[in-house]
Write an enzyme that holds these catalytic residues in place. Structure first.
Site, mmCIF file in Angstrom:
data_model
loop_
_atom_site.group_PDB
_atom_site.id
_atom_site.type_symbol
_atom_site.label_atom_id
_atom_site.label_comp_id
_atom_site.label_asym_id
_atom_site.label_seq_id
_atom_site.Cartn_x
_atom_site.Cartn_y
_atom_site.Cartn_z
ATOM 1 N N ARG A 120 66.947 38.845 -38.706
ATOM 2 C CA ARG A 120 66.520 38.988 -39.994
ATOM 3 C C ARG A 120 66.120 37.616 -40.647
ATOM 4 O O ARG A 120 66.806 37.001 -41.596
ATOM 5 C CB ARG A 120 67.275 39.728 -40.955
ATOM 6 C CG ARG A 120 67.609 41.105 -40.286
ATOM 7 C CD ARG A 120 68.339 42.086 -41.232
ATOM 8 N NE ARG A 120 67.774 42.523 -42.297
ATOM 9 C CZ ARG A 120 66.801 43.402 -42.467
ATOM 10 N NH1 ARG A 120 66.533 44.002 -41.491
ATOM 11 N NH2 ARG A 120 66.292 43.865 -43.499
ATOM 12 N N GLN A 125 59.820 38.277 -39.354
ATOM 13 C CA GLN A 125 59.517 39.519 -40.222
ATOM 14 C C GLN A 125 58.281 40.013 -39.427
ATOM 15 O O GLN A 125 58.451 41.594 -39.745
ATOM 16 C CB GLN A 125 59.138 38.942 -41.509
ATOM 17 C CG GLN A 125 60.095 38.610 -42.399
ATOM 18 C CD GLN A 125 59.714 38.333 -43.845
ATOM 19 O OE1 GLN A 125 58.734 38.131 -44.052
ATOM 20 N NE2 GLN A 125 60.668 38.217 -44.805
ATOM 21 N N ASP A 128 59.702 42.695 -37.041
ATOM 22 C CA ASP A 128 60.815 43.885 -37.430
ATOM 23 C C ASP A 128 60.454 45.171 -37.529
ATOM 24 O O ASP A 128 59.925 45.634 -38.390
ATOM 25 C CB ASP A 128 61.096 43.249 -38.931
ATOM 26 C CG ASP A 128 62.367 43.828 -39.613
ATOM 27 O OD1 ASP A 128 62.940 44.808 -38.878
ATOM 28 O OD2 ASP A 128 62.919 43.696 -40.621
ATOM 29 N N SER A 131 62.229 47.561 -40.358
ATOM 30 C CA SER A 131 61.429 47.448 -41.627
ATOM 31 C C SER A 131 60.264 48.363 -41.672
ATOM 32 O O SER A 131 59.676 49.115 -42.600
ATOM 33 C CB SER A 131 61.087 46.142 -42.017
ATOM 34 O OG SER A 131 62.385 45.205 -42.407
ATOM 35 N N TYR A 226 71.776 42.717 -45.340
ATOM 36 C CA TYR A 226 72.366 44.005 -45.223
ATOM 37 C C TYR A 226 73.678 44.172 -46.117
ATOM 38 O O TYR A 226 74.038 43.464 -47.006
ATOM 39 C CB TYR A 226 73.140 43.811 -43.716
ATOM 40 C CG TYR A 226 72.212 43.964 -42.630
ATOM 41 C CD1 TYR A 226 71.419 45.019 -42.426
ATOM 42 C CD2 TYR A 226 71.984 43.086 -42.018
ATOM 43 C CE1 TYR A 226 70.399 44.917 -41.274
ATOM 44 C CE2 TYR A 226 71.546 42.864 -40.902
ATOM 45 C CZ TYR A 226 70.516 43.940 -40.564
ATOM 46 O OH TYR A 226 69.654 43.967 -39.503
#
Length: 375
Positions: A120, A125, A128, A131, A226
Site C-alpha cells: 500500500r 496505487q 491496487d 481498492s 489498515y
C-alpha cells in the site's frame, strides 16, 4: 514471455484481462494465449481476443504452453499440482487465509504472486485491486440496499405529505465505505459513518456524511491505512455507539475488515433486534465472518423483520467494468515483470514485485505470509 489467461471457475463472471489489455501486452511483445470462452461471462468473445493478437486454446494445452498464468480467483489445489517450477501464477488468492494454497505452490516450486498483497504505497496505487474492487462493492451495496428497503432513499415532498429521507449507517470508511457514502448521498439519504481510524473523518465529512466519533482509539498512523486491533475498553464504547446508531438506521452497510483476520464483530444479534422493522443490513465482510453476528456468506436471511444480506461478490455482478478495472491493475503490475524484449523479468529488487510475491523457488518471500504459514 508467454502469458496464459485462464477462464474463471464457479460463479465468477469477471475475466482478469479484457481484449483491450491483451492488445497492450501483445504490443509489449508478449505472446498471449486465452482459454476458450474465458471472457464469455463478461461479454467478451473469443474473436475479440483473436482480433487483438491472442490465440485461443483449451485449458489442457494452455497449461502446458504458458509461462505465466493470470486469473482473478484463487486456483484449485488440483490446478496447482499441474504447474511446475518454471511457471508463474498471478491472481488474487488471499494467502493469509488460504495457507493450503501457499503450501501447494511451495511443494511444486511455483512462483506465485497474489494481487491482494500489493504494497500500500503511492507507487503501487495503480495496481491496487483491493481498492478497485472495493469501489465496485461499495457502489453495488448501496444500490441493492435501495432496492431492498421498503422506503425511499431521498426525501419527497408530495401532496400526500413529506416523506423523510432514509438513514444509512456505513461501518468502515475505507474505499468501499467511502464509495458507499458517496452513492447513498447521491440517492438522497442521510448518511452516518463509523471507523476506528480518526484520520478518515475529513474524507467522510467531505462527502456529506456525519462521522460517528468514539474517543480512545489506538493510534493507527503506522498501520499503512489498515485498521488495528483496539483495547477492550474502546471496543465496549464503540459497541454502545454503533448499537445506538444502528437502532435508528434504515440501512447498515458493513465494510470493516482487517487483512488476515476474521472480520470484526460490530453488529451483534441484540443490535439487530433493536433495529426498525424493514431495515436492511448489507455485509461486505461476509467472506471473512461478517461484521454482523447473524451474517451468512452468500445468503440472505431475515431476523426480527430485518433483512441481512451477506455478499462479498459484488464485483462479479458488474463484470464488464470490474474486469476493466482489475485488468488495468494487473497490466500495470505486469509491466514490472516484462523486459523491453518481452521476456519475463522477475526483479526482486523492486519493492512491489518482492512484496507481491508469495512463493518463489520453494520459499515464502512475503514475510507476513511466512509468519502465518510457519506459526
Amino acid at each position: 514471455m508467454i502469458l496464459g489467461l485462464l477462464k474463471e471457475q464457479g460463479e465468477e463472471q469477471r475475466v482478469a484481462l479484457l481484449p483491450e489489455i491483451v492488445s497492450k501486452l501483445v504490443q509489449a511483445k508478449v505472446e498471449v494465449y486465452v482459454e476458450k470462452d474465458a471472457g464469455a461471462s463478461a461479454f467478451q468473445t473469443n474473436e475479440a481476443y483473436e482480433n487483438v493478437g491472442a490465440s485461443i486454446l483449451d485449458r489442457t494445452e494452455l497449461l502446458k504452453k504458458a509461462e505465466v498464468f493470470v486469473q482473478i480467483g484463487e486456483p484449485s489445489l488440483e490446478l496447482i499440482r499441474q504447474l511446475n517450477d518454471k511457471q508463474v501464477w498471478i491472481s488474487q488468492y488471499n494467502p493469509l487465509w488460504n495457507t493450503d494454497l501457499v503450501k501447494a505452490f511451495l511443494a511444486n516450486g511455483v512462483t506465485s504472486f497474489s494481487m491482494d498483497s500489493i504494497p500500500r504505497t503511492t507507487r503501487a496505487q495503480s495496481m491496487d485491486v483491493l481498492s478497485s474492487m472495493a469501489t465496485v462493492a461499495g457502489y453495488k451495496a448501496v444500490l441493492e440496499a435501495a432496492n431492498e428497503l421498503p422506503n425511499f432513499f431521498p426525501m419527497f415532498m408530495t401532496a400526500a405529505g413529506t416523506i423523510r429521507p432514509a438513514t444509512v449507517l456505513i461501518l468502515g470508511a475505507g474505499v468501499a465505505g467511502l464509495q458507499a457514502i458517496a452513492i447513498a448521498r447521491k440517492l438522497g439519504a442521510q448518511v452516518e459513518a463509523f471507523d476506528v481510524r480518526a484520520a478518515v473523518k475529513e474524507e467522510v465529512n467531505s462527502l456529506g456524511a456525519r462521522f460517528v466519533e468514539v474517543e480512545g482509539a489506538i493510534d493507527d498512523s503506522a498501520a499503512g491505512g489498515y485498521a488495528v486491533e483496539q483495547t477492550d475498553e474502546f471496543k465496549k464504547k464503540q459497541q454502545e455507539a454503533i448499537n445506538d446508531h444502528a437502532a435508528k438506521a434504515d440501512v447498515v452497510i458493513c465494510t470493516a475488515q482487517i487483512p488476515g483476520r476474521k472480520a470484526p464483530l460490530l453488529i451483534p444479534t441484540e443490535a439487530v433486534e433493536r433495529m426498525r422493522p424493514g431495515a436492511v443490513i448489507i455485509d461486505l465482510a461476509a467472506s471473512t465472518g461478517g461484521n454482523c453476528e447473524l451474517t451468512r456468506n452468500n445468503e440472505t436471511l431475515i431476523h426480527n423483520e430485518v433483512k441481512i444480506i451477506g455478499q462479498s461478490g459484488y464485483p462479479s455482478l458488474m463484470p464488464i467494468d470490474a474486469s476493466k478495472m482489475f485488468g488495468k491493475n494487473v497490466f500495470n503490475f505486469l509491466q514490472l515483470l516484462i523486459s523491453e524484449e518481452g521476456d519475463l523479468n522477475l526483479n526482486f529488487e523492486d519493492d512491489i514485485v518482492k512484496g507481491t510475491c508469495i512463493t518463489h523457488q520453494s520459499e515464502i518471500l512475503n514475510e507476513r505470509v511466512k509468519s502465518v504459514v510457519e506459526s
